[in-house]
Design an enzyme around this catalytic site. Sequence first.
Site, PDB file in Angstrom:
ATOM      1  N   HIS A  64       0.664 -10.921  -1.337  1.00  0.00           N
ATOM      2  CA  HIS A  64       0.074  -9.609  -1.652  1.00  0.00           C
ATOM      3  C   HIS A  64      -0.300  -9.621  -3.126  1.00  0.00           C
ATOM      4  CE1 HIS A  64       0.317  -4.974  -0.950  1.00  0.00           C
ATOM      5  NE2 HIS A  64      -0.574  -5.267  -1.882  1.00  0.00           N
TER       6      HIS A  64
ATOM      7  N   HIS B  46      -3.830  -8.873  -5.446  1.00  0.00           N
ATOM      8  CA  HIS B  46      -5.241  -8.528  -5.615  1.00  0.00           C
ATOM      9  C   HIS B  46      -5.751  -9.274  -6.841  1.00  0.00           C
ATOM     10  CE1 HIS B  46      -5.016  -5.210  -2.690  1.00  0.00           C
ATOM     11  NE2 HIS B  46      -3.777  -5.084  -3.135  1.00  0.00           N
TER      12      HIS B  46
ATOM     13  N   GLU C 252       2.488   2.786   2.144  1.00  0.00           N
ATOM     14  CA  GLU C 252       2.804   2.822   0.709  1.00  0.00           C
ATOM     15  C   GLU C 252       2.774   4.299   0.309  1.00  0.00           C
ATOM     16  OE1 GLU C 252       1.005   1.244  -3.577  1.00  0.00           O
ATOM     17  OE2 GLU C 252      -0.295   1.392  -1.844  1.00  0.00           O
TER      18      GLU C 252
END
Length: 348
Positions: free
Chosen positions: A29, A31, A212
């Site tokens: 995970h 970005h 989230e």
Amino acid sequence: MTTATPDFSKIPRERLPELLRTMPKTELHLHIEGSLEPELIFQLAQRNGVKLAYPSVEALRKAYAFTDLQSFLDIYYAGASVLLKEEDFFDMAMAYFRRAKADNVVHAELFFDPQTHTERGVSFETVVKGLTRACETAKRELGVSSLLIMCFLRHLSEEAAFATLEDALPWRSHFVGVGLDSGERGNPPEKFARVYAKCRELGLRLVAHAGEEGPAEYIWNALDVLKVERIDHGVRCVEDPKLVQRLAAEQVPLTVCPLSNVKLCVFKTLDQHNLASLLDAGLCVTVNSDDPAYFGGYINQNFLETFDSLPALGAREAYQLALNSIDASFAPAVDKQAWRQQLAGVFS
């Protein structure tokens, strides 16, 4: 070949920081646009003649005081404005890979957001060629393997996602799967049901951010409507005991990002994080850095600060988290087995 589980009773707690740093791990995970450090933002701005709203690196870094996901996204997209050429994407990714190597990351699966760039007139080709060249260089020069996962921006329409997928198809061999990111609130997974069905037909691996800021219901829908293989974040699953039971039974990986969760006010402090209880419930949890330039640390920093804040986490949990990250990756089986053996060796 099976790998023997280490004897954790023989590992003193004082060895824990060293183990967290040196154990082989994968990052699932991340970005890549969120790894843009302020120094590199200013360097690329100067190279490309882009005027920034901040007078200095220090002023930009001081702006990293987020109250929620949207306040972060506003500055995240502003930072990405300096990315214009293939070389920019290459330099950004290589800066991340060097940090990953230092943190003993053996494999990384990088999210990238083409819509962030194509909406500014930067071609999909420019983005994917720069990132692919970095992936190849990192493998050759650093020994870090990687895969690219193309993300759709969920605050945009499903039609825009379909258009992005169409743009991406000539470059299908350059990315392994698709994801769903950006603001969760008001953008449920089912908004992208048809585009995910198309991606599934194309044989792409499927992941999505859920749970989230969004509720546990978003996790159910990511699993049942989008049919994803991994849930990115997922920490709000605890609001639904039946969902927790399902995630444990099916061993659906959760790519949890502790420092990010605190920075974006999902948890007030790190000692309130539910990582330990998720592990206790038998979930396949992994630790990741999300957008490390903005959230206060790369993967080892996430491990070190989280273990320091949650006394229930020890050597057994460190090993399990690293093992989970290997098992949950989309890397080839032969590589995973080699990393499992390396991991056991570190804890022996």
